[in-house]
Design an enzyme around this catalytic site. Structure first.
Site, mmCIF file in Angstrom:
data_model
loop_
_atom_site.group_PDB
_atom_site.id
_atom_site.type_symbol
_atom_site.label_atom_id
_atom_site.label_comp_id
_atom_site.label_asym_id
_atom_site.label_seq_id
_atom_site.Cartn_x
_atom_site.Cartn_y
_atom_site.Cartn_z
ATOM 1 N N GLU A 148 -32.745 14.463 20.301
ATOM 2 C CA GLU A 148 -33.424 15.007 21.488
ATOM 3 C C GLU A 148 -33.941 13.907 22.422
ATOM 4 O OE1 GLU A 148 -32.874 17.785 22.366
ATOM 5 O OE2 GLU A 148 -32.378 18.927 20.561
ATOM 6 N N ALA A 159 -31.910 26.097 26.154
ATOM 7 C CA ALA A 159 -30.500 26.277 25.852
ATOM 8 C C ALA A 159 -30.199 25.625 24.514
ATOM 9 C CB ALA A 159 -29.628 25.647 26.942
ATOM 10 N N MET A 160 -28.978 25.859 24.023
ATOM 11 C CA MET A 160 -28.638 25.379 22.683
ATOM 12 C C MET A 160 -27.223 24.825 22.644
ATOM 13 S SD MET A 160 -29.611 24.848 19.657
ATOM 14 C CE MET A 160 -28.523 24.003 18.540
ATOM 15 N N GLU A 186 -27.261 19.806 27.348
ATOM 16 C CA GLU A 186 -26.520 20.460 26.267
ATOM 17 C C GLU A 186 -25.115 19.868 26.146
ATOM 18 O OE1 GLU A 186 -28.495 22.017 24.499
ATOM 19 O OE2 GLU A 186 -30.051 22.325 25.995
HETATM 20 N N1 TRP Z 1 -31.551 21.865 20.634
HETATM 21 C C1 TRP Z 1 -32.029 22.636 21.753
HETATM 22 C C2 TRP Z 1 -32.097 21.653 22.900
HETATM 23 O O1 TRP Z 1 -33.014 20.971 23.112
HETATM 24 C C3 TRP Z 1 -33.385 23.218 21.489
HETATM 25 C C4 TRP Z 1 -33.457 24.645 21.068
HETATM 26 C C5 TRP Z 1 -32.823 25.686 21.636
HETATM 27 C C6 TRP Z 1 -34.271 25.216 20.067
HETATM 28 N N2 TRP Z 1 -33.207 26.840 21.034
HETATM 29 C C7 TRP Z 1 -34.085 26.572 20.070
HETATM 30 C C8 TRP Z 1 -35.154 24.678 19.152
HETATM 31 C C9 TRP Z 1 -34.748 27.438 19.204
HETATM 32 C C10 TRP Z 1 -35.827 25.504 18.273
HETATM 33 C C11 TRP Z 1 -35.635 26.862 18.308
HETATM 34 O O2 TRP Z 1 -31.159 21.444 23.576
HETATM 35 ZN ZN ZN Z 2 -31.687 19.033 23.194
#
Ligand code: TRP
Ligand code: ZN
Length: 870
Positions: free
Chosen positions: A332, A274-275, A310
């Site tokens: 992270e 997820a992002m 998230e």
């Molecule tokens: N920041 C995201 C998380 O750990 C990680 C992530 C989601 C990501 N999609 C990605 C990293 C695509 C690299 C590429 O919560």
């Molecule tokens: Zn993260």
């Protein structure tokens, strides 16, 4: 034909000289972008993006503005409204700017539907969505794509109202309206300056589960979880998890949500979990959708974990972001530590700690011991996507946990308060984080910084000497850190070891727990008033991410497995007892299963332990974990030893195991820790039973499968059946397929379970499944479920004929043409060739060489493969 092929290889162009980026080369940005306005004319085939950047010179210099772009078609560039002089330099657009400020407008075209990398703007199941971390924003528009350029965003998007009824971006929606020819538009504004990796846009036919949360200061926040209409009933758990996370961050860290709106969107094609895009989190649907019939207890737990992760990023990541990608663990590692603490608070702390350590050992320890080992804060990279690793995430979390342990909860909280206040709205570094902890606590954490820079898992040797006459026990400790790529010589590290002594006869804590800090190569600690034979309980609750060899015999471990006052140490004693037998067996030495049988029996019969703990404690170390203890890995020998021990235990303890399997019946709707524990133990017991009596267990498993009112029991039963030779196996597989083939997430399980089967013909099955009509190579979840599970299946993957290696190499090469990020993540199973017996090592190396010889290889795969060959 063979000759032709060799000639091809010999004449293949040299691998491109992919640029290595170094941490020491960091320079502040030449130009800042305080504001950006984006205007999207949306279409799946073609999207037009107009960007208006307000740029401001940063410091005294006469360098031009450099904007990153990747696979974007440039239409026009204007500076202060006039046609501008610009040039293209590699992947950068270079614009000369006369003064200290300017407005730069660019127009580009992108092709979302053709975007199989799933980075930037792409199409998934009819919707359009973005993924910008780490360097995806440059695939949407030209921009200084680095996390230390923070901007205020205003976003306008317009598109077909029927195809895209819902239009979302970060922040608040400030305007919307209808356009000509069935089109509509919306405008969004995010008041918080953010780096471009946190930008997000979603356009699609989505429905929301709506709820709200009132923050500690009384702000009402509207919560939306956006999914396809049919999936709405599966969003309740994610919503509950979100509200729990919001309350937890207020209570534990004093962090309140800062907007009136929070959106989560579920997407079926997604590279990672997820992002954390500001106020518009985008999720792999696997971490949103769940109900009793389609998701296991582990899936439910993962959803809670990822939703929390998230959400917590809103402070540890968004409000305070990273200066550069070498600082990735700043957000992270800290956020994993936060989601782990949340998980412990809402469930069983002991079981949660065991699970987290199991993940660390399964994913991070091998990484730290292999060719891709790197520090928590790396010094260089070719492709940053390759550094979203277990080391940066999980070891990074352990590092923060160690500092929290040393400081204690109040001082740690004082430190994080300073961190959030001091760096709010900034792009910070790992050093800033440690400094804030020091300033808040008054402590000195300088020695711990070496954990950021030194790779490799430290090893501690421990020996306890008891002197009955002086009633003392002396603990002799010795540490060493193995060499890793680029770091041949290591410094001693500060290792916090929670330690206690347990009386051999009394079984009680005869020396209360102390926090010892081992910071020298060798050190001794003395315990006073030791009146009976002491047993060593060390690294309690896994206080440091290290390996300990404590020279404890079977008797001591068996006693500790029953008596240790720290639940983690009890688990550890049980695991170590099994490991000693398994390592001996794998070396071809005689393996006496009696102490293991006694210890498992006693654990199962205990009235004081909860079922979840029992399930964890008696779960035999994996073949990969046994391999980590061997100097030279022979997968067949390890498999034989482990199966042998499982058979002995399964036969000798069939009564207690049957009892554990039958145990209290719980409703599948019951998601309490107790009910989950009962289901967990049930399937672990079934697994051991299947080793003792395969035919009997097949019937038992089929009954469990048929009667299951929940996915945990159903998948658990099928997971046992797939490794057996019984008619029930295929029946259950077919039934599972029938009820799941229109549900992608359930079908992923069907692929994954077969790839994880412990059978001599698993390679054949996997090759067949790769040709199955439901195998979709462009979908990361499907690829992971088949190829990822297979790579993790040590015995099957390392099939002596080398077909597992050829298969994986072929898949990596095929996937690389579509999605390099995902392809690169499949390389590690081939990378550890140096540790395998010579025949397999040679074949693994050959597979890597075949990959690296492919012309036009992505830098993602190139970096992982070339480092693995070095
Ligand atoms: N920041 C995201 C998380 O750990 C990680 C992530 C989601 C990501 N999609 C990605 C990293 C695509 C690299 C590429 O919560
Ligand atoms: Zn993260």
């Amino acid at each position: 034909m063979a000759d032709v092929r060799n000639t091809d290889l010999a004449e293949a162009p040299l691998a491109p000289a992919h640029l290595t980026i170094r941490r020491e080369d960091y320079r502040p940005p030449d130009w800042l972008v305080p504001e950006i306005a984006l205007d999207f004319d949306l279409g799946a085939e073609r999207t037009r993006v107009r960007a208006t950047l307000t740029v401001k010179k940063n410091g005294e210099h006469d360098r031009p503005l450099r904007l990153d772009g990747d696979e974007v078609k440039l239409v026009s560039v204007k500076v202060d409204g006039a046609d501008a002089a610009y040039r293209i330099d590699g992947e950068q657009l270079v614009v000369e700017i006369a003064g200290d400020r300017a407005t730069v407008e660019t127009e580009v075209e992108i092709a979302p539907k053709a975007n199989t990398k799933l980075m930037g703007l792409y199409a998934s199941g009819g919707m359009l969505c973005t993924q910008c971390e780490a360097e995806g924003f440059r695939r949407i528009t030209f921009f200084p794509d680095r996390p230390d350029v923070l901007s205020k965003y205003r976003v306008r998007m317009e598109g077909d109202a029927r195809a895209f009824p819902i239009l979302l971006s970060n922040g608040n929606r400030v305007a919307q309206g209808n356009g000509a020819e069935g089109r509509h538009w919306a405008e969004w504004e995010d008041p918080f300056p953010k780096p471009c990796y946190l930008f997000a846009l979603v356009a699609g036919d989505l429905k929301a589960n709506k709820d709200s949360f009132t923050t500690m200061s009384g702000r009402k926040v509207d919560l939306f979880i956006w999914v396809r209409e049919a999936d709405l009933p599966k969003t309740a758990h994610a919503m509950e998890s979100l509200k729990l996370s919001m309350a937890w961050d207020e209570k534990v860290y004093g962090r309140e949500y800062d907007l009136d709106l929070f959106n989560i969107v579920a997407v079926s094609d997604f590279n990672m979990g997820a992002m954390e895009n500001k106020s518009l989190n985008i999720f792999n649907s696997a971490y949103v959708l769940a109900d009793q019939e389609t998701a296991t207890d582990a899936d439910f737990d993962n959803i809670a974990r990822v939703v929390a992760h998230e959400y917590f990023h809103n402070w540890s990541g968004d409000r305070v972001t990273c200066r550069d990608w070498f600082q990735l663990s700043l957000k992270e590692g800290f956020t994993v530590f936060r989601d782990q603490s949340f998980g412990a608070d809402i469930g069983s702390p002991a079981v949660k700690r065991i699970e987290d350590v199991r993940v660390l050992r399964a994913a991070q320890f091998p990484e730290d011991a292999g060719p891709l080992a790197h520090p928590v804060r790396p010094d260089s990279f070719i492709e940053i996507s390759n550094f979203y690793t277990a080391t940066v995430y999980n070891k990074g979390a352990e590092l923060i946990r160690m500092m929290a342990t040393v400081l204690g909860p109040e001082k740690f909280r004082a430190g994080t308060d300073i961190y959030f206040e001091r760096h709010d709205g900034e792009a910070a570094t790992c050093d800033d984080f440690v400094k804030a902890l020091e300033d808040g606590s008054g402590g000195d954490l300088t020695p711990f910084k070496i954990w950021y820079s030194q790779a490799g898992t430290p090893r501690v040797k421990a020996r306890l000497d008891h002197d009955a006459a002086s009633r003392t026990a002396t603990l002799h400790l010795e540490q060493s850190v193995p060499p890793t790529p680029g770091q041949p010589v290591k410094q001693p590290m500060p290792i916090p070891l929670k330690t206690a002594l347990i009386g051999e006869q009394s079984g009680s804590e005869i020396a209360a727990e102390r926090l010892l800090i081992l910071d020298q190569p060798q050190q001794s600690f003395t315990f006073e008033g030791v009146d009976e034979t002491p047993l060593l309980s060390i690294n309690r609750n896994f206080s440091a991410p290290i390996t300990v060899s404590a020279d404890r015999g079977d008797d001591e471990l068996e006693r500790l497995a029953q008596a240790d006052t720290d639940p983690f140490a009890r688990y550890e004693a049980m695991q170590e007892l099994m490991m000693l037998a398994l390592v001996a067996g794998s070396r071809g030495e005689a393996m006496d299963p009696e102490s293991v049988i006694r210890a498992i029996g006693a654990t199962l019969k205990s009235n004081s332990l909860d079922p979840a703990f029992k399930g964890e404690a008696i779960l035999m170390p994996s073949e990969a974990m046994i391999a980590d203890r061997m100097d030279m890995v022979d997968p067949d020998a390890i498999h034989a030893a482990r199966e042998g021990l499982r058979k002995s235990v399964g036969s000798a303890l069939s009564d207690v195991l049957l009892f554990a399997h039958r145990s209290d019946s719980v409703s599948g709707a019951d998601l309490s820790p107790q009910a989950k524990g009962i289901r967990r133990l049930r399937t672990v017991a079934l697994g051991l039973l299947s080793a003792g009596d395969p035919q009997g267990a097949a019937r038992l498993a089929k009954t469990q499968f048929d009667r299951a009112d929940n996915m945990t029991d159903r998948q658990g039963a099928l997971g046992v059946l797939v490794s057996l030779d019984a008619p029930e196996r295929q029946e259950a597989l077919d039934a599972f397929y029938q009820r799941s083939h229109d549900d992608a997430l359930v079908l992923d399980k069907w692929f994954g379970l077969q790839a994880a089967a412990q059978r001599p013909d698993t390679v054949d099955q996997v090759i067949k499944l790769a040709a199955h009509r439901d195998f979709v190579i462009t979908n990361p979840n499907r690829l992971r479920s088949l190829v990822g599970s297979f790579g993790a299946n040590q015995w099957a993957f390392h099939s002596a004929d080398g077909r597992g290696y050829t298969f994986l190499a072929d898949m990596i090469i095929a996937a690389d043409k579509l999605n390099p990020q995902i392809a690169a993540r499949m390389v590690p199973p081939l990378g550890r060739w140096k540790r395998f017996e010579p025949k397999r090592a040679a074949m693994m190396r050959e597979a890597l060489e075949q990959i690296v010889a492919v012309p036009g290889l992505s830098k993602d795969v190139f970096e992982q493969v070339s480092k693995s060959l070095a």
